[in-house]
Motif scaffolding. Structure first.
Motif, PDB file in Angstrom:
ATOM      1  N   ALA A  98       0.827  -1.136   0.265  1.00 41.54           N
ATOM      2  CA  ALA A  98       0.013   0.081  -0.005  1.00 41.54           C
ATOM      3  C   ALA A  98       0.960   1.356  -0.015  1.00 41.54           C
ATOM      4  O   ALA A  98       0.415   2.406  -0.800  1.00 41.54           O
ATOM      5  CB  ALA A  98      -0.978   0.150   1.228  1.00 41.54           C
ATOM      6  N   HIS A  99       2.083   1.221   0.813  1.00 43.18           N
ATOM      7  CA  HIS A  99       2.959   2.365   0.769  1.00 43.18           C
ATOM      8  C   HIS A  99       3.736   2.458  -0.706  1.00 43.18           C
ATOM      9  O   HIS A  99       3.619   3.447  -1.132  1.00 43.18           O
ATOM     10  CB  HIS A  99       3.976   2.047   1.567  1.00 43.18           C
ATOM     11  N   VAL A 100       3.997   1.362  -1.352  1.00 43.18           N
ATOM     12  CA  VAL A 100       4.405   1.449  -2.671  1.00 43.18           C
ATOM     13  C   VAL A 100       3.677   2.145  -3.499  1.00 43.18           C
ATOM     14  O   VAL A 100       3.867   3.164  -4.404  1.00 43.18           O
ATOM     15  CB  VAL A 100       4.845   0.070  -3.262  1.00 43.18           C
ATOM     16  N   GLU A 101       2.399   1.799  -3.554  1.00 49.70           N
ATOM     17  CA  GLU A 101       1.496   2.381  -4.708  1.00 49.70           C
ATOM     18  C   GLU A 101       1.135   3.822  -4.275  1.00 49.70           C
ATOM     19  O   GLU A 101       1.170   4.514  -5.028  1.00 49.70           O
ATOM     20  CB  GLU A 101      -0.184   1.587  -4.224  1.00 49.70           C
ATOM     21  N   ALA A 102       1.071   4.051  -2.916  1.00 48.96           N
ATOM     22  CA  ALA A 102       0.880   5.590  -2.429  1.00 48.96           C
ATOM     23  C   ALA A 102       2.111   6.413  -3.096  1.00 48.96           C
ATOM     24  O   ALA A 102       1.869   7.618  -3.500  1.00 48.96           O
ATOM     25  CB  ALA A 102       0.677   5.656  -1.051  1.00 48.96           C
ATOM     26  N   GLU A 103       3.396   5.750  -2.892  1.00 48.64           N
ATOM     27  CA  GLU A 103       4.496   6.723  -3.269  1.00 48.64           C
ATOM     28  C   GLU A 103       4.338   6.941  -4.798  1.00 48.64           C
ATOM     29  O   GLU A 103       4.858   7.736  -5.359  1.00 48.64           O
ATOM     30  CB  GLU A 103       5.874   5.860  -2.745  1.00 48.64           C
ATOM     31  N   MET A 104       4.225   5.944  -5.452  1.00 45.31           N
ATOM     32  CA  MET A 104       4.158   5.817  -6.818  1.00 45.31           C
ATOM     33  C   MET A 104       3.149   6.928  -7.549  1.00 45.31           C
ATOM     34  O   MET A 104       3.259   7.431  -8.364  1.00 45.31           O
ATOM     35  CB  MET A 104       3.784   4.501  -7.817  1.00 45.31           C
ATOM     36  N   ARG A 105       1.891   6.726  -6.846  1.00 47.78           N
ATOM     37  CA  ARG A 105       1.018   7.835  -7.238  1.00 47.78           C
ATOM     38  C   ARG A 105       1.364   9.084  -6.836  1.00 47.78           C
ATOM     39  O   ARG A 105       0.977  10.462  -7.512  1.00 47.78           O
ATOM     40  CB  ARG A 105      -0.650   7.527  -6.550  1.00 47.78           C
ATOM     41  N   ALA A 106       2.024   9.376  -5.667  1.00 45.25           N
ATOM     42  CA  ALA A 106       2.485  10.789  -5.353  1.00 45.25           C
ATOM     43  C   ALA A 106       3.357  11.099  -6.067  1.00 45.25           C
ATOM     44  O   ALA A 106       3.619  12.509  -6.567  1.00 45.25           O
ATOM     45  CB  ALA A 106       2.918  10.739  -3.927  1.00 45.25           C
ATOM     46  N   GLY A 107       4.176  10.274  -6.704  1.00 53.03           N
ATOM     47  CA  GLY A 107       5.434  10.425  -7.615  1.00 53.03           C
ATOM     48  C   GLY A 107       4.893  11.156  -8.873  1.00 53.03           C
ATOM     49  O   GLY A 107       5.273  11.960  -9.789  1.00 53.03           O
ATOM     50  N   LEU A 108       3.817  10.368  -9.401  1.00 47.90           N
ATOM     51  CA  LEU A 108       3.354  10.627 -10.735  1.00 47.90           C
ATOM     52  C   LEU A 108       2.638  12.065 -10.804  1.00 47.90           C
ATOM     53  O   LEU A 108       2.635  12.716 -11.661  1.00 47.90           O
ATOM     54  CB  LEU A 108       2.165   9.494 -10.917  1.00 47.90           C
ATOM     55  N   TYR A 109       1.822  12.570  -9.552  1.00 41.44           N
ATOM     56  CA  TYR A 109       1.195  13.663  -9.310  1.00 41.44           C
ATOM     57  C   TYR A 109       2.320  14.690  -9.450  1.00 41.44           C
ATOM     58  O   TYR A 109       2.266  15.711 -10.227  1.00 41.44           O
ATOM     59  CB  TYR A 109       0.527  13.608  -8.210  1.00 41.44           C
ATOM     60  N   ARG A 110       3.428  14.282  -8.667  1.00 37.07           N
ATOM     61  CA  ARG A 110       4.279  15.520  -8.583  1.00 37.07           C
ATOM     62  C   ARG A 110       4.989  15.778 -10.139  1.00 37.07           C
ATOM     63  O   ARG A 110       5.183  16.942 -10.264  1.00 37.07           O
ATOM     64  CB  ARG A 110       5.625  15.157  -7.596  1.00 37.07           C
ATOM     65  N   HIS A 111       5.139  14.606 -10.675  1.00 35.62           N
ATOM     66  CA  HIS A 111       5.980  14.704 -11.842  1.00 35.62           C
ATOM     67  C   HIS A 111       4.926  15.474 -13.091  1.00 35.62           C
ATOM     68  O   HIS A 111       5.218  16.223 -13.869  1.00 35.62           O
ATOM     69  CB  HIS A 111       6.282  13.436 -12.452  1.00 35.62           C
ATOM     70  N   LEU A 112       3.408  15.176 -12.879  1.00 36.46           N
ATOM     71  CA  LEU A 112       2.508  15.943 -13.978  1.00 36.46           C
ATOM     72  C   LEU A 112       2.624  17.315 -13.559  1.00 36.46           C
ATOM     73  O   LEU A 112       2.436  18.032 -14.610  1.00 36.46           O
ATOM     74  CB  LEU A 112       1.253  15.445 -13.481  1.00 36.46           C
ATOM     75  N   GLN A 113       2.804  17.918 -12.392  1.00 37.01           N
ATOM     76  CA  GLN A 113       3.009  19.155 -11.912  1.00 37.01           C
ATOM     77  C   GLN A 113       4.160  19.902 -12.735  1.00 37.01           C
ATOM     78  O   GLN A 113       4.287  20.977 -12.976  1.00 37.01           O
ATOM     79  CB  GLN A 113       2.957  19.681 -10.665  1.00 37.01           C
TER      80      GLN A 113
END
Length: 596
Positions: A98-113
């Motif tokens: 669950a932590h890995v998924e959350a980190e990947m999702r947060a990384g994707l959002y940061r990168h999109l910005q």
């Protein structure tokens, strides 16, 4: 974006999945521990046939009831141990994955910005949304189950085959006969399923885009009575996705049928051969029972190959789609440069600026060509031009939403390309023609344009300048949630809040893209009167279409054919420039007459 990649069939699934390692590395010990526990549980399961062999050849053959009960106790303990070990494995992987998924999702959002506006112009929002939701869910499921059990089942099959060969090598060879066709079939299945999985996940992204557009555009759909055509378009896309999912199901059903049939045939052949050997005395009944029990214990690891490969292919496709976004080049940051000597107070200047969109056809003329324009410190300049002349694009170059193709833009003598974007955008405030609001309170939306220390006084001042006093009549005042895209407000109200957001931080440079187009005449006059006070202390570029907005500025620049063709006061250009006079009068130009 195309929905079917050209490189799907050539990529390596293993190489693609290895890109997940940086995200998995922090939790690798828990995952490895879980894998070893699962292997231990599987090996415990393989001990059960050996106990059965002892039980049949010993207590059962010798008519020993106490030995039978003891064997039953051993079997019970082994079964409980196997269940507890599998439960422990599941507990170990739940939290870290669950932590890995959350980190990947947060990384994707940061990168999109951090990605340039040109990237977002090319990508459908639904495609990006599906990568941050459906694809990451598939990856978490892969890491939780298939990744572990591809290893566990592989070890289980290897250990089980060794046990069977040690018990009776002839029966072992009979059981191994289906291995070669199974391996060949799995290779063919993997290639075909990879293509279908990629197509399905891209179609999910397309469908998400349609749903999102349908929700955001519900007023247009209802206003024009287009709900049936929209529903028809949705059904067509949904039908394509259904067809692709059925194709995946057929592929999976085919390989699963073969994977289940071949081992069953091998077990039947083994039973016949083993029974013959027991009958002629060359094999004990206990050994046959243990062999068949081991073979049955290996049925699940063998039969699971089909859907484990399918889930692995979907995970590889999800990984590929995730890194399609993560591999996109973000906006390049610059090393802060020292201000040029004697450069302060020179205002905003465009020097031989050219701009062509990155995805424009090769050899096409630039949208903006050799723009030379100087806005003096504290001066307001209106930018006027026909629709499609590039006014909005030119204003987007100032905060570096797009990068100039040639030339440079300077603020007080410093090239904006040498300024960190964070510093540049703190100096320049923008209000776009299409006011975008977020699902937050009025105060949060307005104060996005101010520093972290801004409070109620700055908020009220900005609302006053924008003539947004309607805010105080909202149910919770400035704390009222405006809803998605601010669609609970009128167009004029949204535009006034966007203007308030632009002026709340008292920026040094102000860029306004037709900021009053949605206002009625009386509100426009009141906003203009208040805005003049703000413009008196800042350097501003204002895209204007109406004389009332032009009169806010000290001077006017005419943009025509991608170039600045005239600069002067409003009255000067009315007298000396025919095109400008036509634009301000609202009458069509000669070119527009010809188009008609």
């Amino acid at each position: 974006m195309p929905t079917t990649p050209a490189t799907t069939d050539d990529r390596s699934s293993v190489r693609t999945l290895l890109r997940l390692w940086p995200y998995v590395r922090p939790v690798r010990m828990r995952l490895l521990t879980a894998a070893f526990i699962a292997i231990g549980a599987s090996c415990v399961g393989l001990v059960i046939p050996l106990v059965l062999k002892w039980l049949v050849d010993g207590p059962v053959a010798e008519h020993d009831p106490e030995g039978v009960w003891l064997g039953a106790l051993y079997l019970l303990l082994l079964g409980v141990a196997e269940a507890l070990l599998f439960g422990l494995r599941r507990w170990l992987v739940a939290r870290p994955l669950a932590h890995v998924e959350a980190e990947m999702r947060a990384g994707l959002y940061r990168h999109l910005q951090r990605l340039p506006v040109a990237f977002h112009d090319r990508w459908a929002s639904g495609q990006l949304l599906s990568r941050g939701t459906t694809d990451l869910m598939l990856l978490r499921m892969f890491l939780a189950f298939p990744l572990t059990f591809l290893l566990v089942n592989g070890v289980t099959i290897l250990v089980g085959v060794v046990i069977m060969l040690l018990q009776n090598w002839t029966l072992g060879l009979v059981m191994l006969a289906p291995a070669v066709p199974l391996i060949a079939l799995s290779a063919v299945f993997e290639k075909r399923y990879a293509h279908a999985a990629r197509l399905a996940q891209d179609q999910v992204g397309d469908l998400t885009t349609v749903v999102e557009e349908g929700v955001l555009g519900i007023r247009i759909i209802k206003g024009f009575g287009r709900h049936r055509s929209q529903a028809r378009a949705f059904r067509e896309l949904s039908g394509r996705l259904r067809g692709t999912e059925l194709r995946k199901a057929r592929l999976l059903a085919t390989i699963w049928a073969v994977i289940m049939a071949l081992p069953e045939v091998a077990i039947g052949a083994t039973l016949v051969v083993g029974a013959v050997q027991v009958a002629d005395g060359s094999l004990s009944a206990g050994t046959l029972v243990a062999f068949l029990s081991t073979a049955l214990a290996l049925r699940w690891p063998v039969e699971s190959i089909g859907f484990l490969l399918a889930m692995s292919q979907e995970a590889a496709t999800a990984t590929e789609r995730y890194f399609e976004v993560m591999d996109a080049e973000p906006e390049t940051e610059t090393v802060p440069a020292l201000p040029s000597a004697g450069s302060s107070g020179t205002g905003l200047r465009f020097e031989n600026v050219r701009f062509r969109y990155p995805d424009a056809p090769a050899g096409s003329p630039p949208l903006l060509d050799r723009i030379d324009l100087h806005i003096r410190p504290g001066e307001s300049m209106a930018l006027v031009g026909a629709t499609g002349s590039g006014k909005t694009t030119l204003t987007a170059l100032i905060p570096r939403l797009h990068e100039v193709t040639e030339g440079r833009i300077t603020l007080d003598g410093q090239d904006i390309a040498e300024l960190p974007r964070e510093d540049l955008r703190a100096m320049v405030a923008v209000a776009f023609e299409e006011p975008t609001l977020f699902s937050a309170s009025v105060a949060d939306n307005v104060l996005m344009g101010a520093g972290a220390t801004a409070g109620t006084d700055e908020l009220n001042g900005a609302l006053s300048v924008a003539q947004a006093d309607f805010v105080h009549a909202l149910p919770q005042g400035a704390g009222t949630q405006v809803g998605e895209q601010g669609l609970s407000l009128s167009g004029g109200q949204r535009q006034r809040l966007a203007l308030a957001r632009a002026v709340v931080g008292r920026p040094r440079f102000l860029v306004l893209d037709d900021p009053l187009s949605a206002l009625d005449v009386h509100t426009e006059a009141a906003v203009e009167a208040a805005l003049r006070q703000v413009l008196a202390g800042t350097t501003a570029l204002i895209v204007a279409h109406r004389p009332s907005t032009v009169l806010l500025a000290d001077r006017v620049a005419l943009l025509s054919g991608g170039r600045i063709t005239a600069v002067g006061t409003h009255h000067e250009l009315l007298r000396t420039n025919v095109e400008y006079a036509h634009l301000m009068s609202g009458r069509p130009t000669e070119e527009e007459d010809d188009d008609r």
